[in-house]
Write an enzyme that holds these catalytic residues in place. Structure first.
Site, PDB file in Angstrom:
ATOM      1  CE  LYS A  36      -4.085   4.402   1.972  1.00 46.08           C
ATOM      2  NZ  LYS A  36      -4.707   3.477   2.820  1.00 46.08           N
ATOM      3  CD  GLU A  71      -9.140  -0.537   0.765  1.00 50.06           C
ATOM      4  OE1 GLU A  71      -8.102  -1.484  -0.573  1.00 50.06           O
ATOM      5  OE2 GLU A  71      -8.013  -0.740   2.023  1.00 50.06           O
ATOM      6  N   GLY A  77      -3.520  -4.019   6.263  1.00 50.15           N
ATOM      7  CA  GLY A  77      -3.105  -3.592   7.111  1.00 50.15           C
ATOM      8  C   GLY A  77      -3.135  -2.835   8.131  1.00 50.15           C
ATOM      9  CB  SER A 114      -0.885  -0.197   1.099  1.00 51.20           C
ATOM     10  OG  SER A 114      -1.807   0.971   1.658  1.00 51.20           O
ATOM     11  CG  ASP A 130      -7.847   2.781   0.747  1.00 51.06           C
ATOM     12  OD1 ASP A 130      -8.668   3.173   0.753  1.00 51.06           O
ATOM     13  OD2 ASP A 130      -7.064   1.869   1.651  1.00 51.06           O
ATOM     14  CG  ASP A 171     -10.270  -0.796   4.800  1.00 52.75           C
ATOM     15  OD1 ASP A 171     -10.927  -1.901   6.199  1.00 52.75           O
ATOM     16  OD2 ASP A 171      -8.954   0.103   4.351  1.00 52.75           O
ATOM     17  CE  LYS A 192      -7.408  -2.740   6.323  1.00 54.73           C
ATOM     18  NZ  LYS A 192      -7.298  -1.513   7.440  1.00 54.73           N
ATOM     19  CE  LYS A 234      -4.461   0.303   0.632  1.00 59.39           C
ATOM     20  NZ  LYS A 234      -5.003  -0.057   1.407  1.00 59.39           N
TER      21      LYS A 234
HETATM   22  O1  OSB Z   1      -6.378   2.117   4.503  1.00 58.18           O
HETATM   23  O2  OSB Z   1      -6.276  -0.065   4.471  1.00 58.18           O
HETATM   24  C1  OSB Z   1      -6.284   1.186   4.702  1.00 58.18           C
HETATM   25  C2  OSB Z   1      -3.116   2.176   7.320  1.00 58.18           C
HETATM   26  C3  OSB Z   1      -3.742   2.201   8.030  1.00 58.18           C
HETATM   27  C4  OSB Z   1      -4.750   2.532   8.479  1.00 58.18           C
HETATM   28  C5  OSB Z   1      -5.356   1.934   7.052  1.00 58.18           C
HETATM   29  C6  OSB Z   1      -5.236   1.565   5.833  1.00 58.18           C
HETATM   30  C7  OSB Z   1      -3.938   1.579   5.646  1.00 58.18           C
HETATM   31  C8  OSB Z   1      -2.902   0.818   4.438  1.00 58.18           C
HETATM   32  C9  OSB Z   1      -1.523   0.872   5.200  1.00 58.18           C
HETATM   33  O3  OSB Z   1      -3.359   0.995   3.778  1.00 58.18           O
HETATM   34  C10 OSB Z   1      -1.839  -1.339   4.535  1.00 58.18           C
HETATM   35  C11 OSB Z   1      -0.174  -1.837   5.324  1.00 58.18           C
HETATM   36  O4  OSB Z   1       0.572  -1.292   4.960  1.00 58.18           O
HETATM   37  O5  OSB Z   1      -0.456  -1.323   6.828  1.00 58.18           O
HETATM   38 MG    MG Z   2      -7.962   1.051   3.126  1.00 54.43          MG
END
Ligand code: OSB
Ligand code: MG
Length: 367
Positions: free
Chosen positions: A163, A213, A290, A135, A188, A238, A262, A161
């Site tokens: 943001k 996402e 994550g 991510s 995302d 999510d 998660k 992925k």
């Molecule tokens: O939206 O998936 C998410 C990290 C913190 C809170 C929300 C998210 C995320 C990530 C990072 O996208 C995922 C990771 O590599 O831990």
């Molecule tokens: Mg997310």
């Protein structure tokens, strides 16, 4: 089994690079580590709440308060036959799934160790290694984003992925698509859009994303269902799904075609497993997301991701993608786009107790 003693610690861990999403930047992670002990056994977990209520309403401090004033005093001294029952003495607590998950997940680690099996096999996992993605946070320039993606692809990640937020979306992703060809891409939004942005979100269809996402607000399941009827890109939820009930409603409404699952967000492994089973029966692929966890949270995620319904690469990146040094031994690595599921008893990695002690900024002990 019985929880005779519980220790909750907070330790700040500095990220190698700041991680930016539509809702803000994380520079260091306020890691909440929980240890349960009893009858010669130990269980470890990590509470995934972020420092501010930018993702869901829970925060490090609300979780600390629930854990120290309600959940841990409630479970210490109570015998439990199964990890699913560890929270029975406090079953009147409403909400706060991240705080509850921390207790439940540490109890699963204890239970797996009691049986002398890995957490993955205790949960019903069937794979020895799981495919992984990465991510990527919001980068200030397209050049920085491209450099970051190149680096991750060289490390073997099977899906990238990215943001997004209004103003950093369609054009940015189109450039990435052009530069990286047929690589597996997703986006995302962390709830940065509304249905008023439909024309913009529709433009994503030409980029060929695996999924978009959480485009809309966490509580807007109806909106996600409506959006999915209007766009071809699969919608992945999510932060909208924080319980088995949420997952059932999302399915009923056809609010997503994919789910980011998660365990720390949905109340723990038992709920995550139930959601996994529901999605599998409905042919909705799931993958394990994550929350920028340390190796303790990662170990739990990787164990869960070894279940058969996790058919897409997870946000399960190597320890060194997040930290100069992780707090577990061995650290998590990515080899050929996969992460090995630890096979030792429980979470299967050892927590570096001296390092944890030296980093701890607050601690609460029960029992
Ligand atoms: O939206 O998936 C998410 C990290 C913190 C809170 C929300 C998210 C995320 C990530 C990072 O996208 C995922 C990771 O590599 O831990
Ligand atoms: Mg997310």
């Amino acid at each position: 089994m019985k929880v005779e003693r519980a220790v909750l610690r907070e330790l700040p861990l500095e990220l190698r690079e700041p991680f930016a999403a539509s809702h803000g930047v994380v520079r260091h992670r306020r890691v909440l580590l929980l240890t349960l002990r009893g009858e010669g056994l130990e269980g470890w977990s990590e509470c995934v709440a972020l420092a501010e209520p930018t993702y869901t309403y829970e925060t490090t401090d609300t979780a600390w308060r629930l854990l120290t004033e309600v959940l841990l005093p409630g479970v210490v001294g109570h015998p439990f036959a199964d990890p699913r029952a560890v929270l029975d003495p406090v079953d009147w607590v409403r909400g706060h799934p991240m705080a509850r998950a921390a207790v439940e997940m540490a109890a699963w680690d204890m239970a797996a160790r009691a049986d002398g099996v890995s957490l993955a096999s205790k949960l019903g996992g069937t794979r020895g290694a799981v495919p992984v993605g990465v991510s990527v946070g919001l980068e200030p320039t397209d050049q920085r984003l491209e450099d970051t993606i190149s680096r991750h692809l060289a490390d073997g990640y099977r899906r990238v992925k990215i943001k997004i937020s209004p103003g950093r979306d369609v054009e940015m992703l189109a450039r990435v698509r052009e530069k990286f060809g047929s690589v597996s891409l997703s986006a995302d939004a962390n709830s940065a859009y509304t249905l008023a942005d439909l024309p913009r979100l529709r433009e994503l269809d030409r980029i060929g994303l695996e999924m978009i996402e959480q485009p809309l607000a966490p509580d807007d399941l109806l909106g996600h269902a409506e959006l999915q009827r209007e766009i071809e890109t699969p919608v992945c939820l999510d932060e909208s799904v924080c319980s088995v009930t949420d997952a059932r409603l999302a399915l009923h409404l056809s609010a997503c075609l994919v789910l980011n699952l998660k365990p720390g967000r949905v109340g723990g492994h038992a709920a995550a497993r139930q959601i996994h089973d529901l999605m599998r029966a409905a042919d909705v692929p799931v993958w394990c997301g994550g929350m920028l966890e340390s190796g303790v949270g990662r170990a739990h995620n990787v164990a869960l991701a070894s279940l058969p319904g996790f058919t897409l690469p997870g946000d399960l990146s190597a320890s060194r993608r997040y930290w100069v040094r992780d707090i577990v031994d061995p650290e998590f690595e990515v080899v050929d786009g996969e992460m090995v599921v630890p096979a030792g008893p429980g979470i299967g990695v050892t927590v570096d107790a001296d390092r944890v002690a030296s980093l701890t900024v607050r601690e609460a002990v029960f029992g």
